[in-house]
Design a protein around this motif. Structure first.
Motif, PDB file in Angstrom:
ATOM      1  N   ARG A 216       0.817  -1.222   0.000  1.00 40.47           N
ATOM      2  CA  ARG A 216       0.000   0.000   0.000  1.00 40.47           C
ATOM      3  C   ARG A 216       0.851   1.273   0.000  1.00 40.47           C
TER       4      ARG A 216
ATOM      5  N   PHE B 144      -3.830   4.614   7.678  1.00 40.53           N
ATOM      6  CA  PHE B 144      -4.693   4.617   6.496  1.00 40.53           C
ATOM      7  C   PHE B 144      -6.118   4.931   6.908  1.00 40.53           C
TER       8      PHE B 144
ATOM      9  N   ASP C 205      -8.196   4.265   1.476  1.00 40.58           N
ATOM     10  CA  ASP C 205      -6.972   4.078   0.684  1.00 40.58           C
ATOM     11  C   ASP C 205      -5.959   5.200   0.878  1.00 40.58           C
ATOM     12  N   ASP C 206      -6.309   6.199   1.661  1.00 43.42           N
ATOM     13  CA  ASP C 206      -5.421   7.340   1.856  1.00 43.42           C
ATOM     14  C   ASP C 206      -4.399   7.039   2.960  1.00 43.42           C
ATOM     15  N   MET C 207      -3.126   7.225   2.628  1.00 43.96           N
ATOM     16  CA  MET C 207      -2.043   6.936   3.555  1.00 43.96           C
ATOM     17  C   MET C 207      -1.502   8.223   4.181  1.00 43.96           C
ATOM     18  N   PHE C 208      -1.145   8.137   5.462  1.00 44.99           N
ATOM     19  CA  PHE C 208      -0.557   9.253   6.198  1.00 44.99           C
ATOM     20  C   PHE C 208       0.620   8.715   6.994  1.00 44.99           C
TER      21      PHE C 208
ATOM     22  N   ARG D 138       1.020  13.678  11.371  1.00 45.14           N
ATOM     23  CA  ARG D 138       0.022  13.802  10.304  1.00 45.14           C
ATOM     24  C   ARG D 138      -1.363  13.334  10.772  1.00 45.14           C
TER      25      ARG D 138
ATOM     26  N   TYR E 166      -4.411  15.255   9.763  1.00 44.32           N
ATOM     27  CA  TYR E 166      -4.968  14.931   8.453  1.00 44.32           C
ATOM     28  C   TYR E 166      -5.819  13.663   8.517  1.00 44.32           C
TER      29      TYR E 166
ATOM     30  N   ALA F  52      -9.664  13.436   7.375  1.00 42.36           N
ATOM     31  CA  ALA F  52     -10.156  12.397   6.464  1.00 42.36           C
ATOM     32  C   ALA F  52     -11.327  11.647   7.073  1.00 42.36           C
TER      33      ALA F  52
ATOM     34  N   GLN G 146     -15.272  11.496   5.631  1.00 45.34           N
ATOM     35  CA  GLN G 146     -15.992  10.250   5.358  1.00 45.34           C
ATOM     36  C   GLN G 146     -17.353  10.205   6.025  1.00 45.34           C
TER      37      GLN G 146
END
Length: 201
Positions: A169, A178, A181-184, A189, A192, A196, A200
């Protein structure tokens, strides 16, 4: 708000220690579930040709100052583990995976491992049975059970699957998070991650 986010970590990472405290605050504010993903950082870094900050002199010097800032912000005690980074955390990570059927006990074990790795005056040496036994006795865990969990095929498979999925990933270090699908990457972070989660909702 609710939802969930994934927390990939390794006990060898002092910033994962910071993240372990920070994610609890995120979860409390958002109601989101934390999906625990113990991974073996050494394999991740090897697969991505990454290097630990301590192996780069300038980064290592900065890391020490930064860790003091970060742990102070979250009200954490901090003592640099003298065995870092030349120890293996495999068995602790596998045992953590093996406790996934009891989230409360899994969380208690995680907290104990992080505390003894990065805050104890008697630092944990995670690949030394006597050191792990002492931690277990102090924290009320059955050392023999922890050993058995660490050697169980299901625990080994779970940690390998976490490590493989992290690499697939796009992870290259710890802690990594995660949301979908968004990784930090990095505990700094997590704001963020919270944004996210709100997006959602």
């Amino acid at each position: 708000m609710a939802g969930k986010f994934e927390f990939y970590f390794d006990y060898i990472s002092p910033f994962s220690y910071v993240a372990n405290a920070a994610v609890q605050q995120i979860s409390a504010r958002t109601g989101a579930d934390i999906v625990i993903k113990p991974m073996f950082l050494g394999v991740v870094m090897q697969a991505t040709d990454n290097r630990p900050p301590g192996m780069v002199p300038a980064k290592g010097a900065y890391m020490m100052k930064d860790l003091q800032r970060c742990t102070t912000r979250y009200g954490l005690d901090f003592r640099m583990n003298p065995y870092f980074p030349m120890v293996s955390t495999r068995n602790l990570l596998r045992a953590t995976c093996g406790l996934d059927n009891d989230p409360t006990e899994q969380k208690r074990f995680m907290d104990a491992c992080f505390q003894h790795m990065w805050a104890s005056p008697t630092p944990l040496k995670p690949d030394d049975d006597d050191s792990v036994r002492a931690m277990c006795e102090q924290e009320g865990f059955d050392f023999r059970q922890i050993q058995e969990l660490a050697q169980a095929s299901a625990s080994k498979d779970a940690m390998k699957a976490n490590t493989d999925s992290a690499i697939a990933r796009g992870a290259f270090g710890a802690p990594t998070f995660f949301v979908g699908d968004d990784m930090f990457f990095g505990h700094d972070r997590l704001d963020y991650v919270e944004e996210a989660l709100k997006a959602q909702a």
